[in-house]
Design an enzyme around this catalytic site. Sequence first.
Site, PDB file in Angstrom:
ATOM      1  N   LYS A 236       0.819  -1.216   0.000  1.00  0.00           N
ATOM      2  CA  LYS A 236       0.000   0.000   0.000  1.00  0.00           C
ATOM      3  C   LYS A 236       0.851   1.264   0.000  1.00  0.00           C
ATOM      4  O   LYS A 236       2.024   1.242   0.346  1.00  0.00           O
ATOM      5  CB  LYS A 236      -1.009  -0.045   1.151  1.00  0.00           C
ATOM      6  CG  LYS A 236      -2.123  -1.057   0.798  1.00  0.00           C
ATOM      7  CD  LYS A 236      -3.261  -1.118   1.758  1.00  0.00           C
ATOM      8  CE  LYS A 236      -4.303  -2.112   1.201  1.00  0.00           C
ATOM      9  NZ  LYS A 236      -5.322  -2.478   2.175  1.00  0.00           N
ATOM     10  N   ARG A 270      -3.397 -10.508   4.598  1.00  0.00           N
ATOM     11  CA  ARG A 270      -3.772 -10.466   3.182  1.00  0.00           C
ATOM     12  C   ARG A 270      -2.631  -9.823   2.403  1.00  0.00           C
ATOM     13  O   ARG A 270      -2.395  -8.629   2.535  1.00  0.00           O
ATOM     14  CB  ARG A 270      -5.072  -9.657   3.024  1.00  0.00           C
ATOM     15  CG  ARG A 270      -5.585  -9.601   1.601  1.00  0.00           C
ATOM     16  CD  ARG A 270      -6.830  -8.728   1.513  1.00  0.00           C
ATOM     17  NE  ARG A 270      -7.369  -8.718   0.164  1.00  0.00           N
ATOM     18  CZ  ARG A 270      -6.891  -7.938  -0.815  1.00  0.00           C
ATOM     19  NH1 ARG A 270      -5.906  -7.099  -0.588  1.00  0.00           N
ATOM     20  NH2 ARG A 270      -7.427  -7.994  -2.028  1.00  0.00           N
TER      21      ARG A 270
HETATM   22  N1  HH2 Z   1      -7.279  -4.218   0.644  1.00  0.00           N
HETATM   23  C1  HH2 Z   1      -7.617  -4.236  -0.670  1.00  0.00           C
HETATM   24  C2  HH2 Z   1      -8.672  -5.018  -1.123  1.00  0.00           C
HETATM   25  N2  HH2 Z   1      -9.359  -5.810  -0.287  1.00  0.00           N
HETATM   26  N3  HH2 Z   1      -9.719  -6.653   1.879  1.00  0.00           N
HETATM   27  C3  HH2 Z   1      -9.405  -6.672   3.187  1.00  0.00           C
HETATM   28  N4  HH2 Z   1     -10.079  -7.462   4.025  1.00  0.00           N
HETATM   29  N5  HH2 Z   1      -8.393  -5.889   3.696  1.00  0.00           N
HETATM   30  C4  HH2 Z   1      -7.661  -5.064   2.908  1.00  0.00           C
HETATM   31  O1  HH2 Z   1      -6.768  -4.354   3.425  1.00  0.00           O
HETATM   32  C5  HH2 Z   1      -7.971  -5.024   1.507  1.00  0.00           C
HETATM   33  C6  HH2 Z   1      -9.034  -5.844   1.033  1.00  0.00           C
HETATM   34  C7  HH2 Z   1      -6.829  -3.387  -1.622  1.00  0.00           C
HETATM   35  O2  HH2 Z   1      -5.769  -4.137  -2.185  1.00  0.00           O
HETATM   36  P1  HH2 Z   1      -5.805  -4.765  -3.653  1.00  0.00           P
HETATM   37  O3  HH2 Z   1      -6.877  -5.815  -3.751  1.00  0.00           O
HETATM   38  O4  HH2 Z   1      -4.472  -5.245  -4.023  1.00  0.00           O
HETATM   39  O5  HH2 Z   1      -6.112  -3.547  -4.581  1.00  0.00           O
HETATM   40  P2  HH2 Z   1      -7.370  -3.151  -5.431  1.00  0.00           P
HETATM   41  O6  HH2 Z   1      -8.474  -2.846  -4.493  1.00  0.00           O
HETATM   42  O7  HH2 Z   1      -6.908  -1.953  -6.233  1.00  0.00           O
HETATM   43  O8  HH2 Z   1      -7.739  -4.318  -6.322  1.00  0.00           O
END
Ligand code: HH2
Length: 302
Positions: A236, A270
């Site tokens: 992040k 995660r």
């Molecule tokens: N962060 C993201 C997405 N889902 N779910 C939980 N439970 N906790 C988190 O911190 C979290 C999450 C964001 O990360 P990412 O999926 O890599 O990015 P994007 O939302 O751009 O797909």
Amino acid sequence: MREGSARRGRPASAGRSRGRMGYRRLVYTIMGVVNVTPDSFSDGGAFDDHLAAIAHARRLVSEGAAIVDVGGESTRPGADPVPAAEELARVLPVVEGIAGLGLPARISIDTMKSDVAAAAIDAGAGYVNDVTAFRHDPDLAALVADREVDCCLMHMLGEPRTMQDDPRYDDVVDDIKAFLEQRMKAAVEAGVREERIQLDPGIGFGKTLEHNLELLRRLDELTALGRPIVIGTSRKSFLGRLTGRDVTERAHATAATSVIAFERGARVFRVHDVAATADALAVAAATFARWPQTPTRTTTTS
Ligand code: HH2
């Protein structure tokens, strides 16, 4: 879901089976991220080919993920919503493909929509990861209750499009703790069994750099809620601000935050870079939880 086995490469369920050592103590779970999106903040477009996403899930499990979290809608700051039909077309073939592999891992669907979650559960998902904590689609709580799957309820201030516009709290930890408690209560009232619920403070979701660090520093205060704490620091932007590193070069910083969070009571991690965090948590668990680690594989550099 219970917390996962500390042993690398073993799924959460491995902790439940009686082996030579009897029931293993359950220490932590790594949730590997499989984003099937064109626009996720760190891996957008990398796995929007379904076969590539399925192969990626297999790799994450071989590296130590006990859950693979399949998502078809980016929630990065500024992201626009994706219609359910589009999201389903992205994730469903991937959930089906992963389920077909029979990997020793559970499948999580990262969605805020009950239609998407229902189809993913039919295809083999056993965990619903909702970054809105059942606020976007109240039917999702009833679905999780009816289908008796596990869930993660996450804190987010506002919505992805605007959440990073000057976020403010009275006290970031107290406010988020009260929110999670209230969302857990709402889920239980909708029929979700408490033991099915995990809670996530939502690192980066409507938080400044200092909010994120304060949450990590005082994460132990959230364990008082009595449910496993999920933490998602992976790659992040606050880690980029601290290290100056580009988004794909934040595995070390992610591992560092995972160790800090583990020491303060987080039990589900995660992450995108599973191998790095698996090594870091193996060392952390041996140190803090006195959990002796035996690697499931060894590597040598010639
Ligand atoms: N962060 C993201 C997405 N889902 N779910 C939980 N439970 N906790 C988190 O911190 C979290 C999450 C964001 O990360 P990412 O999926 O890599 O990015 P994007 O939302 O751009 O797909």
